[in-house]
Structure formats: structure tokens, C-alpha cells
Design an enzyme around this catalytic site. Structure first.
Site, PDB file in Angstrom:
ATOM      1  N   ASP A 381       0.796  -1.223   0.000  1.00  0.00           N
ATOM      2  CA  ASP A 381       0.000   0.000   0.000  1.00  0.00           C
ATOM      3  C   ASP A 381       0.830   1.275   0.000  1.00  0.00           C
ATOM      4  OD1 ASP A 381      -2.425  -1.283  -0.155  1.00  0.00           O
ATOM      5  OD2 ASP A 381      -2.737  -1.377   1.996  1.00  0.00           O
ATOM      6  N   THR A 390      -3.269   9.037   0.282  1.00  0.00           N
ATOM      7  CA  THR A 390      -4.593   8.467   0.556  1.00  0.00           C
ATOM      8  C   THR A 390      -5.118   8.896   1.923  1.00  0.00           C
ATOM      9  OG1 THR A 390      -3.586   6.440   1.422  1.00  0.00           O
ATOM     10  CG2 THR A 390      -4.191   6.455  -0.906  1.00  0.00           C
ATOM     11  N   VAL A 465      -6.813   3.593   2.407  1.00  0.00           N
ATOM     12  CA  VAL A 465      -6.316   2.919   1.202  1.00  0.00           C
ATOM     13  C   VAL A 465      -7.419   2.013   0.672  1.00  0.00           C
ATOM     14  CG1 VAL A 465      -4.403   1.633   0.194  1.00  0.00           C
ATOM     15  CG2 VAL A 465      -4.038   2.952   2.284  1.00  0.00           C
ATOM     16  N   TYR A 468      -9.658  -0.313   3.225  1.00  0.00           N
ATOM     17  CA  TYR A 468      -9.081  -0.319   4.570  1.00  0.00           C
ATOM     18  C   TYR A 468      -8.666   1.079   5.014  1.00  0.00           C
ATOM     19  CZ  TYR A 468      -8.675  -5.001   6.530  1.00  0.00           C
ATOM     20  OH  TYR A 468      -8.938  -6.194   7.137  1.00  0.00           O
ATOM     21  N   ASP A 469      -8.807   1.329   6.329  1.00  0.00           N
ATOM     22  CA  ASP A 469      -8.293   2.540   6.958  1.00  0.00           C
ATOM     23  C   ASP A 469      -7.214   2.135   7.958  1.00  0.00           C
ATOM     24  OD1 ASP A 469     -10.568   5.103   6.710  1.00  0.00           O
ATOM     25  OD2 ASP A 469     -11.097   3.118   5.996  1.00  0.00           O
ATOM     26  N   HIS A 522      -6.691 -12.879   5.160  1.00  0.00           N
ATOM     27  CA  HIS A 522      -5.579 -12.073   4.647  1.00  0.00           C
ATOM     28  C   HIS A 522      -4.686 -11.644   5.805  1.00  0.00           C
ATOM     29  CE1 HIS A 522      -8.845  -9.321   5.748  1.00  0.00           C
ATOM     30  NE2 HIS A 522      -7.914  -8.428   6.000  1.00  0.00           N
ATOM     31  N   ASP A 533      19.691   6.669  16.618  1.00  0.00           N
ATOM     32  CA  ASP A 533      20.950   7.345  16.960  1.00  0.00           C
ATOM     33  C   ASP A 533      20.954   7.552  18.468  1.00  0.00           C
ATOM     34  OD1 ASP A 533      21.623   7.442  14.325  1.00  0.00           O
ATOM     35  OD2 ASP A 533      21.753   9.612  14.173  1.00  0.00           O
ATOM     36  N   ASP A 672      26.871   3.398  12.185  1.00  0.00           N
ATOM     37  CA  ASP A 672      25.571   4.037  12.007  1.00  0.00           C
ATOM     38  C   ASP A 672      24.632   2.978  11.435  1.00  0.00           C
ATOM     39  OD1 ASP A 672      23.474   5.736  11.706  1.00  0.00           O
ATOM     40  OD2 ASP A 672      24.495   7.171  10.401  1.00  0.00           O
TER      41      ASP A 672
END
Length: 736
Positions: A381, A390, A465, A468-469, A522, A533, A672
């Protein structure tokens, strides 16, 4: 010099943008052409004008004037004027490329300065040079551009410093224009119209959604394909519950034509509209949604702040609250990005770094039905739709409480014109009656009862999307903890069936949630990129294994648990699959910063929502989403490795993912490093998910471990009655 002229022209385009907000978007990047083109009526274009003074000023924060915004921080997103300047220089320098009516801009965002330069920068310093990164698509090729904007002044020279034609397997994130072309093209195809009509739905009541086709082999090569599936919109706003099962139109969105139409749903009825409505409105088939008669009324409730907010937002993006400071910005793909998160040490008063940058990098949603209309449904998504583009405006008092501060997103449309995504992010303080710390002493001559309330700060974004939210919260606590929470709501993506009831042994690849409606099984996997950091960029990843140890002879105990620490030397050693019966903690520590008792300063990830993929690793969707093979990864910092599913995720082959980068096995000790965590959900639908799902949520935490010398909220003050106004109680419905 002509580059300077291009930059000056960008300022002149400020007036043009107002005209473009009044009119539909141009069919190409060079004019404001056909007013009836699909992009002109797209969702993003409409959003750019709703309640926003032609997309310029924020409704949530009326003092915002986006046309006159200027950057204040090296990580501030591109402004209206900067986006227009990028558009003008691209047109001038690559006119032939962008003269095509099919040319489109898919990403136009800040190309962030080098991390080392941002870390040296302090408020009040001159702004670092501004650059933009652009992903454009023209003549079936993806083009990458880097544009130098100077230090943000219009008279500074601006130019394209680099141009590449991508050789990656995938395509850029879909634009609003792509989605509209996909949705509208089938209605120009006679076979599609005949097929839909034959299923009993007139084209005027047909509601179609564009679904990414994925990648499954040669059939998807060389063209951008979208599979369009449709629903009946008669008698309900919740058309998702009325699928025209089996009808699929395969659309080439660049050619704007239907490649094929298939219908494997003969004999499957369109589910009824009865009981599908979720809004408080009246329809032909449903009266206004009532309050359940079996539920005692719940009166409105709100957290009041008599003295107002405790946080401030400086220069539009720098948030300061309690002992926290961080930079926050909306992002078209990630939704929201938290940067330069630092917490003030309760002992020394010094501001200490925790995280350089964190955001949701990808969201993978595979469905578990192998049939022809469903096998391809395995979405990314963020990389295919964009979580920010979205994200519709948040709803005051329902999405966000009273006293929330709202932040707009400023993004570029497919034609390069800036627009506003209004009220996209909200920031608020939360107190839900939780306790920060407490102790009541019973073995004392004095009565001791000490407690402190827990108030937190939340930055929230909600992406819609399709069906779905996704509600994403970044929550900051005064004890130094960061909680990242994801909530899932919205509609199931359902499958039509001839069955009206379950018989017990039916293999539906899901659950019959209503008559003729199957909720297909699903998963959801949300992968977060967390550039930690801790006190400095040079960190190490430590696995703290909890192991059983037999006790020495003579002890009354037979066994105890010991902690064994192991520092991961390379990326492969930091690929973690969580196991319930092999418990461990996972720390990001700064080996060179130690407490007064000798422990390295650190933060640990506290897993939650731990879900493992059950798909075969060579299944095409899992190849593309191999970043879900582990719950935790640690990679060497590389500024180009941002998106777990790859920069160009649409129809990608999985050749540019987090899993690929990690296999390079770079050294990560005292370097890093970037921590990646995947939060997941297995969703076996149930009847309670119909017709709209109650929100389900899960979270994980970043928690200090030997970071502070002692409890950092030890000396916070308790609340007393005098802190709050005295209010009279309004009679409740049960007392009237």
C-alpha cells in the site's frame, strides 16, 4: 543564465497555481488542457480545493498560508514555491520528455541533506542547500531526477544536477491520474459494459476500484497494468459489500485501454444491500442508523485542558513537549515522518538523541484465495498507492480530540502542481486515567500513597487505502518511551458467493460473514524503518538471550534464567525471527556512552503484534515482500535504502528490497545502523467485521534501557483538585 530564468519563472507560476486550482489539472505538464480529463476529477484534485481557500490555507490552522511558506529546518518538506520551481526547471531542461500527454510525476519531494550536515545544523544557522528528488514516468520508462534549489531563495540558481533512467524491475507509485484512468477506461469498452449489465448492474450504478496487478511472470512485463473490479452502488454507500464477483477488467493505464475482460462469477448473485449501510443517513433500503436499544447511552467525553496545550509546534514542524523535541512532517508515501527525536535528560538537562528518522516504510497485504479473481491481491500500500496521498482530512472530536493541532501535507500532483492534503496529521495530548508510577506502603508508620498520572503526546495519521483505513500513532511518554501503534478499520474486501449460510465444511478461503458474502483470510504487515541514533550515530545491536541455567549443587532451586549478551557483528547476524520459547531482548546501544555504573546507554525494541508470514518464500508476492521474512532486521545506514519493498515497488520482482540489502552482510558493530521492525496481523474475518470493522490495533515500543541514570519521571508533580475548574454535572439520560 537560463537556469536562473527558470527559477524566476517558478515564482511567476505562483499565480498560475491558483488558476490550476480553479480549473482541472492539465493533461500534460505543459498546459492546463482538457477540463474533462480523468485527472481533473480525481480525488486528489478535489481534495486540493475542499475547504482550503483553493488548496492554499489550512482549515485546521487558519494562520497557515501555504503559498508563502518558507522552509526553516533542513528536513522541512518542499514548499509550494519550491515545488513550482522544480516543475519549471524540469520542463525547461527536459521539454521533449515531458511534452507527452502521458508524462507524469509520481514523486516530488525533498532530497534530504546529508545526515552529517543535518546533525551539525542548529536553529539559527543558515539553511542548508535545498534539493528535490523526482520520480517521473514517460514513454514507459521511469526517470529519476535530482534538482538543486540552492538555499531556498528564488534568485539562487536552480538546475537538474542528475538524471537517470531506472533499470529496476518495478514502476513508481500510482498517481491519482493513474487511478482515475484505470477506473474510467473499462466503461469505454463494450465487452465490459455488456458483462456488467448481464450481471444485473447498470453501468450508472457500478462502482469500480483499481487494484495493483502484482507480478507473476511475463504476462505483466513491459506495461503498467491495473486490475479493475466492480461493485453495485445501489441502495447503499457501502458498495464494498456488494461485489460483482468474478468480473475483472485488465487495464493498460498508459495505453488507456482494456487488455481483457474476464467473468468467472456466473451464477453468483450480487449480495443484498440490506444491513450494509454504516452512515447515519436514510436510504431506500435502510432507515437512519439507530442507537442500539440494548446499549446504555454513552455520554460525550473529552479530556479538557484548562490551561491549553502543553506542547508547541515551532516553524510548522518542530514539536516540543515536556522533555521531548522532534521534527514532524507529512509524507506522500510514508504518511508521516518523525525525525531528530531527542529527549531531555532529567539529571543533566541535556537534550540527548534517540532516533534520527522513523517512518512506516511499507505495508504488505496478501489475500489467501488462489482463484482467478483473487490470486493477485497482494498489495504494497505504501509503494503502490502512497499512505500520505490516501490520507483524507482527520475528523475533529472523532479522529482527534479537542485541543488537537492539525498539520497539512503539501504534495505534488501528477502534473507537478502543488496541492494541499488538509488536516492530514493531528498532534494531541492524551490522558486516559493511566498511571505513570505509583506506590502505596503498608509496612510503614506513615501512610504513604504516591501516584503520578500518565500523560502522553500523540502524532496521528489515518490513511484510507481503498476499503481499509490505517490509523498510525506515534506516542511519546515522559519516561522516554516511544510507542508506535497501528489500528485497522474500514471495510473487508469481500467475495461474493452462492452460499447464503455456512454448512460447516465449506472451503471458502475465509468466513461467510453475511448472506452471499465471504470475508477472505488475509494478512497485514507494516514494516517500520527506525534510524536509531542513541546519543550518537555510532551504535551496536545487542541480542540479550534469556537462557535456562541449572543451579549449583546445594541450592534449593533446580534452575534459574540468565541473560547472555551477544553483539551482532554483521547484518545477517541481526536477522531476527521471534520465538516464544527462545526469549530474547534486542537493544540498540552506544558502546562509547556508559552510565556511572558502567552500562552502555541504549534503547530496546519491545515487540508487539508479532506475526510471521506463512507463505512460501518463492511465492511471487512473498518474493516481492521478502522484508516480512523476519520481524527484525538491522542494516548499515545507507540513505538510499528507505523503502523496504524498493523505490519502485509497483510490479517489482523483489530485486530491490530490505532482504536483498541485508544479504550484503555489511559490518554493523559500532556503526551508524538502521533498525527495521515488522508489526503484523493475521485476519480471519468474522461476522462482527460486517458491514464495517471495529478497529483492531497493535503496537510495539522503543524503550530506554540504561539510558537514564534513574527513573526520569521521579520528580513529576501529582495532580490536585485545584488544578481543574469546578464544573456542574449535566443530568444524564438515565436520571431524566
Amino acid at each position: 543564465m537560463w537556469w536562473r530564468l527558470c527559477c524566476l519563472l517558478g515564482a511567476g507560476l505562483t499565480v498560475l497555481v491558483l488558476l490550476c486550482f480553479r480549473s482541472p489539472a492539465p493533461a500534460s505538464l505543459l498546459d492546463c488542457g482538457d477540463q474533462n480529463s480523468p485527472w481533473c476529477t480525481s480525488k486528489n484534485r478535489i481534495q486540493a480545493t475542499q475547504g482550503q481557500g483553493r488548496g492554499v490555507s489550512s482549515a485546521g490552522n487558519p494562520n497557515n498560508d501555504h503559498l508563502n511558506d518558507v522552509p526553516h529546518h533542513p528536513l522541512d518538506p518542499l514548499t509550494f514555491k519550491e515545488i513550482l520551481r522544480v516543475k519549471s526547471v524540469l520542463i525547461a531542461s527536459h521539454r521533449r520528455l515531458f511534452s507527452s500527454s502521458a508524462a507524469s510525476i509520481h514523486t516530488l519531494e525533498l532530497d534530504e541533506p546529508e545526515k552529517s550536515d543535518v546533525l551539525k545544523w542548529k536553529p539559527g544557522d543558515p539553511l542548508l542547500p535545498r534539493r528535490a528528488f523526482v520520480v517521473a514516468f514517460s514513454r514507459r520508462r521511469s526517470h529519476l531526477f535530482w534538482v538543486d534549489l540552492g538555499a531556498g531563495e528564488e534568485e539562487e540558481e536552480c538546475r537538474v544536477t542528475r538524471h537517470e533512467v531506472s533499470s529496476a524491475s518495478g514502476y513508481p507509485v500510482l498517481t491519482g491520474r493513474d487511478l482515475d484512468v484505470a477506473r474510467s477506461t473499462p466503461f469505454s469498452d463494450p465487452e465490459f459494459n455488456r458483462t456488467v449489465t448481464a450481471r444485473g448492474v447498470p453501468p450508472s450504478m457500478t462502482r469500480c476500484v483499481p487494484l495493483p496487478a502484482g507480478w507473476f511472470g511475463r504476462h505483466e512485463e513491459g506495461r503498467r497494468l491495473v486490475k479493475v473490479q466492480c461493485f453495485s452502488g445501489e441502495d447503499t454507500s457501502n458498495f464494498y459489500m456488494r461485489p460483482i464477483e468474478g468480473v475483472t477488467a485488465l487495464v493498460d493505464i498508459d495505453a488507456e485501454k482494456v487488455v481483457e475482460v474476464t467473468d468467472s462469477g456466473a451464477g453468483i448473485p450480487i449480495p443484498q444491500a440490506r444491513n450494509t449501510e454504516y452512515r447515519r443517513i436514510k436510504t431506500a433500503s435502510s432507515p437512519e442508523t439507530p442507537t442500539p436499544t440494548t446499549m446504555m447511552p454513552v455520554n460525550p467525553i473529552s479530556m479538557e485542558q484548562p490551561k491549553g496545550r502543553s506542547f508547541v509546534v515551532e516553524d510548522g514542524h518542530r514539536v516540543k513537549w515536556a522533555n521531548w523535541e522532534f521534527h514532524l512532517k507529512p509524507d506522500a508515501r510514508a504518511g508521516v515522518i518523525v525525525s531528530r527525536a531527542a529527549v531531555r535528560d532529567s539529571e543533566t538537562g541535556r537534550l540527548r538523541s534517540v532516533m534520527y528518522k522513523g517512518f512506516s516504510s511499507e505495508l504488505f497485504v496478501p489475500y489467501m484465495d488462489p482463484s482467478e479473481p483473487w490470486y493477485f491481491k497482494a498489495y504494497m500500500d505504501a509503494g503502490e498507492y502512497g499512505l500520505g496521498t490516501t490520507a483524507l482530512p482527520l475528523n475533529p472530536l472523532n479522529d482527534c480530540p479537542r485541543h488537537a493541532y492539525y498539520m497539512d501535507g503539501v504534495f505534488a500532483a501528477a502534473d507537478g502542481t502543488p496541492y494541499v492534503q488538509p488536516n492530514m496529521v493531528c498532534i494531541f495530548e492524551r490522558y486516559a486515567g493511566d498511571v505513570s508510577w505509583r506506590h502505596a506502603e503498608i509496612f510503614s508508620d506513615d501512610e504513604i500513597k504516591e501516584a503520578r498520572p500518565k500523560v502522553t503526546l500523540v502524532a496521528r495519521m489515518a490513511a484510507a487505502v481503498g476499503n481499509y483505513d490505517y490509523i498510525v500513532d506515534w506516542e511519546f511518554q515522559t519516561d522516554g518511551l516511544i510507542r508506535i501503534k497501528v489500528g485497522l478499520s474500514g471495510m473487508l474486501l469481500v467475495k461474493g458467493t452462492a452460499y447464503a449460510r455456512a454448512e460447516g465444511d465449506d472451503d471458502f478461503f475465509g468466513t461467510l460473514v453475511s448472506e452471499n458474502v465471504i470475508g477472505v483470510i488475509h494478512d497485514h504487515y507494516i514494516t517500520f524503518r527506525l534510524d536509531m541514533d542513541v546519543d550518537a550515530p555510532e551504535n551496536s545491536f545487542v541480542k540479550v538471550h534469556l537462557e535456562r541455567e541449572e543451579t549449583p549443587a546445594g541450592s534449593a532451586r533446580k534452575s534459574i534464567t540468565r541473560a547472555r549478551r551477544e553483539v551482532a557483528k554483521t547484518e545477517k547476524e541481526a536477522q531476527i525471527r521471534l520465538k516464544l520459547y527462545d526469549p530474547s531482548e534486542f537493544h540498540v546501544v552506544n558502546p562509547s556512552r556508559r552510565s556511572q555504573v558502567g552500562n552502555p546507554s541504549g534503547y530496546k525494541i519491545v515487540p508487539g503484534g508479532t506475526v510471521a508470514s506463512l507463505l512460501d518464500p518463492v511465492d511471487p508476492p512473498q518474493l516481492r515482500a521478502a522484508f516480512t521474512n523476519n520481524q527484525i532486521w538491522v542494516t548499515r545506514y545507507n540513505r538510499s535504502e528507505q523503502w523496504a519493498g524498493g523505490l519502485l515497488a509497483y510490479q517489482s520482482h523483489g530485486d530491490d528490497t530490505l532482504a536483498v540489502w541485508s544479504e550484503r552482510d555489511r559490518e554493523i558493530e559500532n556503526r551508524d545502523i538502521v533498525l527495521w521492525y515488522t508489526l503484523g496481523f493475521h485476519h480471519v474475518p468474522c461476522q462482527e467485521d460486517f458491514p464495517i470493522m471495529p478497529t483492531v490495533q497493535s503496537s510495539f515500543e522503543l524503550k530506554p534501557v540504561n539510558f537514564f541514570a534513574r527513573n526520569p519521571v521521579l520528580h513529576t508533580s501529582p495532580y490536585v483538585e485545584g488544578d481543574f475548574p469546578v464544573c456542574s454535572t449535566v443530568a444524564s439520560s438515565r436520571n431524566t
